[in-house]
Design a protein around this motif. Structure first.
Motif, mmCIF file in Angstrom:
data_model
loop_
_atom_site.group_PDB
_atom_site.id
_atom_site.type_symbol
_atom_site.label_atom_id
_atom_site.label_comp_id
_atom_site.label_asym_id
_atom_site.label_seq_id
_atom_site.Cartn_x
_atom_site.Cartn_y
_atom_site.Cartn_z
ATOM 1 N N SER A 28 0.786 -1.324 -0.089
ATOM 2 C CA SER A 28 0.066 0.157 -0.027
ATOM 3 C C SER A 28 0.829 1.263 -0.013
ATOM 4 O O SER A 28 0.186 2.480 -0.303
ATOM 5 N N PHE A 29 1.983 1.130 0.431
ATOM 6 C CA PHE A 29 3.099 2.136 0.213
ATOM 7 C C PHE A 29 3.989 1.992 -0.840
ATOM 8 O O PHE A 29 4.272 1.221 -1.479
ATOM 9 N N ALA A 30 4.645 3.357 -1.075
ATOM 10 C CA ALA A 30 5.670 3.538 -2.308
ATOM 11 C C ALA A 30 6.667 2.573 -2.209
ATOM 12 O O ALA A 30 7.476 2.493 -0.958
ATOM 13 N N ILE A 31 7.091 1.809 -3.042
ATOM 14 C CA ILE A 31 8.300 0.867 -2.943
ATOM 15 C C ILE A 31 9.357 1.842 -3.070
ATOM 16 O O ILE A 31 9.701 2.646 -3.958
ATOM 17 N N VAL A 32 10.551 1.602 -2.070
ATOM 18 C CA VAL A 32 11.512 2.247 -2.404
ATOM 19 C C VAL A 32 12.693 1.589 -2.824
ATOM 20 O O VAL A 32 13.473 1.915 -3.748
ATOM 21 N N ALA A 33 12.811 0.137 -2.631
ATOM 22 C CA ALA A 33 13.821 -0.727 -3.114
ATOM 23 C C ALA A 33 13.469 -2.064 -3.233
ATOM 24 O O ALA A 33 12.404 -2.615 -2.376
ATOM 25 N N MET A 34 14.031 -2.857 -3.992
ATOM 26 C CA MET A 34 13.676 -4.358 -3.954
ATOM 27 C C MET A 34 15.163 -5.023 -4.257
ATOM 28 O O MET A 34 15.846 -4.412 -5.001
ATOM 29 N N GLY A 35 15.256 -6.092 -3.678
ATOM 30 C CA GLY A 35 16.596 -6.704 -3.767
ATOM 31 C C GLY A 35 16.784 -8.197 -3.305
ATOM 32 O O GLY A 35 15.622 -8.668 -3.004
ATOM 33 N N TRP A 36 17.852 -8.905 -3.436
ATOM 34 C CA TRP A 36 18.132 -10.329 -2.927
ATOM 35 C C TRP A 36 19.166 -10.404 -2.022
ATOM 36 O O TRP A 36 20.444 -9.632 -2.096
ATOM 37 N N GLU A 46 23.289 -12.124 4.078
ATOM 38 C CA GLU A 46 24.130 -11.032 3.404
ATOM 39 C C GLU A 46 23.310 -10.545 1.980
ATOM 40 O O GLU A 46 22.725 -11.346 1.197
ATOM 41 N N LEU A 47 23.805 -9.240 1.763
ATOM 42 C CA LEU A 47 23.375 -8.464 0.388
ATOM 43 C C LEU A 47 23.992 -9.276 -0.572
ATOM 44 O O LEU A 47 25.053 -9.487 -0.447
ATOM 45 N N VAL A 48 23.095 -9.369 -1.481
ATOM 46 C CA VAL A 48 23.597 -9.853 -2.837
ATOM 47 C C VAL A 48 23.504 -8.746 -3.720
ATOM 48 O O VAL A 48 24.584 -8.503 -4.438
ATOM 49 N N ALA A 49 22.248 -8.205 -4.068
ATOM 50 C CA ALA A 49 22.184 -7.016 -4.892
ATOM 51 C C ALA A 49 21.126 -6.375 -4.554
ATOM 52 O O ALA A 49 19.999 -7.245 -3.995
ATOM 53 N N ILE A 50 20.714 -4.990 -4.897
ATOM 54 C CA ILE A 50 19.690 -4.276 -4.383
ATOM 55 C C ILE A 50 19.482 -3.017 -5.474
ATOM 56 O O ILE A 50 20.438 -2.664 -5.730
ATOM 57 N N GLN A 51 18.096 -2.708 -5.745
ATOM 58 C CA GLN A 51 18.020 -1.557 -6.576
ATOM 59 C C GLN A 51 16.670 -0.711 -5.993
ATOM 60 O O GLN A 51 15.727 -1.376 -5.871
ATOM 61 N N THR A 52 17.074 0.347 -6.195
ATOM 62 C CA THR A 52 16.117 1.231 -5.725
ATOM 63 C C THR A 52 15.192 1.477 -6.740
ATOM 64 O O THR A 52 15.371 1.334 -8.136
ATOM 65 N N THR A 53 14.049 2.085 -6.356
ATOM 66 C CA THR A 53 13.004 2.421 -7.677
ATOM 67 C C THR A 53 13.513 3.579 -8.506
ATOM 68 O O THR A 53 13.266 3.697 -9.488
#
Length: 115
Positions: A28-36, A46-53
């Motif tokens: 319901s809220f704006a997506i800021v980022a999605m990642g793996w 641990e972080l693999v990769a992340i992409q902001t909107t």
């Protein structure tokens, strides 16, 4: 309620490729980022990769040049193309969504790279 559905994991030989997908719904809220992220046995997630909107991308050094993250903002879906896979990439891979209301995780998908 936010729901993340991951797919694409499996077993592959060293040097092979896999493509993970994560489809989000219910935000319901704006997506800021999605990642793996990934978690191997006995290790922390641990972080693999992340992409902001907005398009900013961050990769873990261990996967730079081999993995590519991409997003289809219209479908609220994030992908992870994994090439030149190594046994040390073996882990459970989790999708993560950050929106202006919170932080959400998928259930995880197993990636196993055999030597």
């Amino acid at each position: 309620q936010v729901r993340l559905v991951e797919s694409g994991g499996g077993v592959v030989q060293t040097g092979g490729s896999l493509r993970l997908s994560c489809a989000a719904s219910g935000s319901s809220f704006a997506i800021v980022a999605m990642g793996w992220y990934r978690q191997a046995p006995g290790r922390q997630r641990e972080l693999v990769a992340i992409q902001t909107t907005g398009g900013t991308i961050e990769y873990d050094d261990a996967v730079k040049g081999r993995f590519t993250i991409s997003r289809d903002n219209a479908k609220n879906t994030v992908y992870l193309q994994m090439n030149s896979l190594k046994p040390e990439d073996t882990a459970v891979y989790f999708c993560r969504l950050l929106n202006t209301g919170g932080n959400y995780w998928g259930q995880g998908t197993q990636v196993t790279v055999s030597s």
